[in-house]
Design a protein around this motif. Structure first.
Motif, PDB file in Angstrom:
ATOM      1  N   TYR A 257       7.514  -3.250 -14.820  1.00 55.04           N
ATOM      2  CA  TYR A 257       6.433  -2.268 -14.744  1.00 55.04           C
ATOM      3  C   TYR A 257       5.844  -2.345 -13.337  1.00 55.04           C
ATOM      4  CZ  TYR A 257       6.604  -2.046 -19.827  1.00 55.04           C
ATOM      5  OH  TYR A 257       7.015  -1.875 -21.119  1.00 55.04           O
ATOM      6  N   LYS A 258       5.316  -1.231 -12.893  1.00 54.43           N
ATOM      7  CA  LYS A 258       4.609  -1.255 -11.622  1.00 54.43           C
ATOM      8  C   LYS A 258       3.139  -0.953 -11.862  1.00 54.43           C
ATOM      9  CE  LYS A 258       5.272  -0.448  -6.748  1.00 54.43           C
ATOM     10  NZ  LYS A 258       6.096   0.193  -5.699  1.00 54.43           N
ATOM     11  N   VAL A 259       2.282  -1.772 -11.248  1.00 58.98           N
ATOM     12  CA  VAL A 259       0.835  -1.613 -11.399  1.00 58.98           C
ATOM     13  C   VAL A 259       0.246  -1.211 -10.062  1.00 58.98           C
ATOM     14  CG1 VAL A 259       0.610  -3.162 -13.365  1.00 58.98           C
ATOM     15  CG2 VAL A 259       0.528  -4.112 -11.066  1.00 58.98           C
ATOM     16  N   PHE A 260      -0.712  -0.285 -10.117  1.00 59.09           N
ATOM     17  CA  PHE A 260      -1.372   0.228  -8.921  1.00 59.09           C
ATOM     18  C   PHE A 260      -2.870   0.039  -9.070  1.00 59.09           C
ATOM     19  CE2 PHE A 260       2.538   2.551  -9.454  1.00 59.09           C
ATOM     20  CZ  PHE A 260       3.044   2.730  -8.173  1.00 59.09           C
ATOM     21  N   ALA A 261      -3.489  -0.693  -8.154  1.00 56.65           N
ATOM     22  CA  ALA A 261      -4.937  -0.833  -8.101  1.00 56.65           C
ATOM     23  C   ALA A 261      -5.460   0.165  -7.074  1.00 56.65           C
ATOM     24  CB  ALA A 261      -5.332  -2.256  -7.722  1.00 56.65           C
ATOM     25  N   ASP A 262      -6.251   1.104  -7.532  1.00 59.72           N
ATOM     26  CA  ASP A 262      -6.741   2.218  -6.720  1.00 59.72           C
ATOM     27  C   ASP A 262      -8.249   2.048  -6.574  1.00 59.72           C
ATOM     28  OD1 ASP A 262      -7.504   4.740  -5.750  1.00 59.72           O
ATOM     29  OD2 ASP A 262      -5.965   5.787  -6.901  1.00 59.72           O
TER      30      ASP A 262
ATOM     31  N   SER B 207       0.844  -1.177   0.000  1.00 53.65           N
ATOM     32  CA  SER B 207       0.000   0.000   0.000  1.00 53.65           C
ATOM     33  C   SER B 207       0.878   1.225   0.000  1.00 53.65           C
ATOM     34  CB  SER B 207      -0.880  -0.007   1.249  1.00 53.65           C
ATOM     35  OG  SER B 207      -1.573   1.199   1.361  1.00 53.65           O
ATOM     36  N   HIS B 208       0.568   2.173  -0.884  1.00 53.14           N
ATOM     37  CA  HIS B 208       1.385   3.358  -0.992  1.00 53.14           C
ATOM     38  C   HIS B 208       0.482   4.567  -1.111  1.00 53.14           C
ATOM     39  CE1 HIS B 208       4.921   0.861  -1.729  1.00 53.14           C
ATOM     40  NE2 HIS B 208       4.111   0.131  -2.444  1.00 53.14           N
ATOM     41  N   GLY B 209       0.731   5.591  -0.279  1.00 52.82           N
ATOM     42  CA  GLY B 209       0.016   6.853  -0.421  1.00 52.82           C
ATOM     43  C   GLY B 209      -1.467   6.667  -0.327  1.00 52.82           C
ATOM     44  N   GLY B 210      -2.221   7.306  -1.217  1.00 49.19           N
ATOM     45  CA  GLY B 210      -3.661   7.192  -1.214  1.00 49.19           C
ATOM     46  C   GLY B 210      -4.256   8.276  -2.057  1.00 49.19           C
ATOM     47  N   HIS B 211      -5.565   8.491  -1.894  1.00 47.22           N
ATOM     48  CA  HIS B 211      -6.252   9.545  -2.609  1.00 47.22           C
ATOM     49  C   HIS B 211      -6.066  10.833  -1.832  1.00 47.22           C
ATOM     50  CE1 HIS B 211      -8.916   6.645  -4.860  1.00 47.22           C
ATOM     51  NE2 HIS B 211      -8.404   5.888  -3.915  1.00 47.22           N
ATOM     52  N   SER B 212      -6.173  11.932  -2.531  1.00 45.49           N
ATOM     53  CA  SER B 212      -6.232  13.189  -1.817  1.00 45.49           C
ATOM     54  C   SER B 212      -7.018  14.203  -2.603  1.00 45.49           C
ATOM     55  CB  SER B 212      -4.837  13.717  -1.485  1.00 45.49           C
ATOM     56  OG  SER B 212      -4.096  13.948  -2.634  1.00 45.49           O
TER      57      SER B 212
ATOM     58  N   HIS C 140      -3.002   9.913  -5.591  1.00 48.36           N
ATOM     59  CA  HIS C 140      -4.014  10.164  -6.610  1.00 48.36           C
ATOM     60  C   HIS C 140      -4.824  11.347  -6.107  1.00 48.36           C
ATOM     61  CE1 HIS C 140      -7.353   8.378  -9.427  1.00 48.36           C
ATOM     62  NE2 HIS C 140      -7.076   9.644  -9.690  1.00 48.36           N
ATOM     63  N   VAL C 141      -4.680  12.487  -6.780  1.00 50.45           N
ATOM     64  CA  VAL C 141      -5.183  13.753  -6.257  1.00 50.45           C
ATOM     65  C   VAL C 141      -6.357  14.247  -7.090  1.00 50.45           C
ATOM     66  CG1 VAL C 141      -4.506  16.061  -5.515  1.00 50.45           C
ATOM     67  CG2 VAL C 141      -2.789  14.263  -5.667  1.00 50.45           C
ATOM     68  N   HIS C 142      -7.400  14.694  -6.420  1.00 49.47           N
ATOM     69  CA  HIS C 142      -8.575  15.234  -7.095  1.00 49.47           C
ATOM     70  C   HIS C 142      -8.651  16.743  -6.877  1.00 49.47           C
ATOM     71  CE1 HIS C 142      -9.757  11.189  -7.924  1.00 49.47           C
ATOM     72  NE2 HIS C 142      -9.880  10.877  -6.647  1.00 49.47           N
ATOM     73  N   PRO C 143      -9.350  17.470  -7.755  1.00 47.28           N
ATOM     74  CA  PRO C 143      -9.348  18.932  -7.697  1.00 47.28           C
ATOM     75  C   PRO C 143     -10.118  19.501  -6.517  1.00 47.28           C
ATOM     76  CG  PRO C 143     -10.840  18.162  -9.399  1.00 47.28           C
ATOM     77  CD  PRO C 143     -10.110  16.949  -8.907  1.00 47.28           C
ATOM     78  N   GLN C 144      -9.739  20.728  -6.126  1.00 52.77           N
ATOM     79  CA  GLN C 144     -10.472  21.427  -5.080  1.00 52.77           C
ATOM     80  C   GLN C 144     -11.883  21.747  -5.541  1.00 52.77           C
ATOM     81  OE1 GLN C 144      -7.244  24.507  -4.374  1.00 52.77           O
ATOM     82  NE2 GLN C 144      -7.957  24.200  -2.296  1.00 52.77           N
TER      83      GLN C 144
END
Length: 291
Positions: free
Chosen positions: A144-149, A47-52, A244-248
Motif C-alpha cells: 500500500y502507499k500512504v500519503f501524508a498531505d 515528496s510527490h506533486g502537491g495541492h492545487s 490533491h485538487v480543490h475546486p475553483q
C-alpha cells in the motif's frame, strides 16, 4: 493551448466514505476487490506533486520535511486493526510542531493499495510535537502507499509518501486501464466528468456534472465536504505523481463543480472525486490516459 473535451462514460458502483476522523468505506468497483488495509513501514519517504486549486497547483516543499509511518505493534496484519503513527519532522530531524488548517484538517492521509482498486481518505488526530495517530485496518495483505498531505505553519502545501507492506494474503492485481466512458451512476445519481485537455503539462479543467439518473435534471443541492463542494485526488498508475485538487468555486452547490490542475507527465492516471449529498460522502473514481 489546444483544448479538447473528453466525455468518458462507464457505469460503476461507488462507495460512501465517512468524513472527519472515522474510517471510510471502500469504493466498490465491479470486477475489483475493494481493500481496506494497513502495513508495516517499508520503502522510502518522498515528496510527490502537491495541492492545487487554480492552475497546476502549489509545489510541495518535500526536501524540507520528512514523514515517518510506523505502527504500535511494529507492523500491520490484514483483518486486524492497527494504530498508525505519522511523525512529521524538518530536514534536521526536529519535530514540526505547528501546522495550518487545510480544508478543516491539519493532515489528510490518503491510502491506496498496489493496483489502486482501494482508496481511503482519513484524518489522523494530532497529538502534538509533530505526531499524528489513526487506527484503521486492512482486509488483505500486500503493498500500500500512504500519503501524508499537510501544510507546515507559514509554509507551502507538502506531501510525503511511503510504500508499506501489510502481512497476510494479497488481493488480486488488476491492471489500471482508462475508462472507455466517464459517467457513473449510483443511488439514483449520475455523475459525469469531462476534461478540457488530456495533454501533459496543459492547464486542465475538470468538470463534474451531477444529475438525477432518472429525470436527468441537474442536482443543485450538494453539501460542503471539508469546507468545499468537493475534493479531487489524482495519482499516476505508478503512484509516483500525486495531486490533491480543490475546486475553483468552493461554495457552489452544483450541478457543476470545476477543478483546475495539470498532469505533470504522460501516462495513466486515476482520479477520485469526493462530494457530499444529503449527508453522504460519495467517492467517484475515473481512470484517464494522458498523452
Amino acid at each position: 493551448m489546444q483544448q479538447r473535451t473528453i466525455l468518458i462514460t462507464s457505469i460503476l458502483a461507488f462507495g460512501l466514505l465517512s468524513a472527519c476522523d472515522k474510517e471510510s468505506q471502500a469504493v466498490q468497483v465491479p470486477g475489483q476487490e475493494a481493500l481496506h488495509s494497513q502495513a508495516s513501514a517499508a520503502g522510502q519517504t518522498g515528496s510527490h506533486g502537491g495541492h492545487s486549486g487554480r492552475g497546476g497547483g502549489r509545489q510541495s516543499a518535500g526536501d524540507n520535511f520528512k514523514a515517518s509511518f510506523t505502527f504500535a505493534n511494529g507492523g500491520a496484519t490484514a483483518n486486524q486493526t492497527a494504530e498508525m503513527t505519522i511523525q512529521i519532522t524538518d530536514k534536521a530531524g526536529k519535530p514540526v510542531r505547528d501546522f495550518e488548517v487545510n480544508h478543516e484538517k491539519l493532515l489528510h492521509l490518503i491510502i491506496v493499495n498496489h493496483d489502486q482498486s482501494f482508496f481511503r481518505h482519513i484524518h489522523p488526530e494530532y497529538r502534538g510535537n509533530g505526531k499524528f495517530t489513526v487506527v484503521t485496518s486492512f482486509p488483505a495483505g500486500g503493498k500500500y502507499k500512504v500519503f501524508a498531505d499537510f501544510t507546515p505553519a507559514g509554509g507551502a502545501g507538502t506531501t510525503q509518501s511511503q510504500w508499506i507492506q501489510v502481512e497476510g494474503k494479497e488481493g488480486e492485481h488488476t491492471p489500471i486501464t482508462a475508462d472507455p466512458k466517464l459517467v457513473k451512476e449510483a443511488d439514483g445519481k449520475e455523475i459525469e466528468l469531462s476534461l478540457s485537455s488530456t495533454k501533459a503539462s496543459d492547464d486542465v479543467t475538470l468538470t463534474y456534472s451531477f444529475r438525477d439518473a432518472r429525470t436527468k435534471r441537474g442536482i443543485d443541492d450538494l453539501e460542503p465536504y471539508l469546507g468545499a463542494v468537493g475534493h479531487v485526488v489524482i495519482l499516476s498508475a505508478d503512484a509516483e505523481q500525486y495531486l490533491h485538487v480543490h475546486p475553483q468555486n468552493e461554495q457552489t452547490t452544483g450541478p457543476l463543480a470545476q477543478f483546475m490542475t495539470a498532469f505533470p507527465r504522460s501516462g495513466t492516471y486515476k482520479i477520485w472525486g469526493q462530494f457530499q449529498h444529503r449527508g453522504e460522502v460519495i467517492t467517484v473514481p475515473f481512470v484517464v490516459d494522458v498523452k
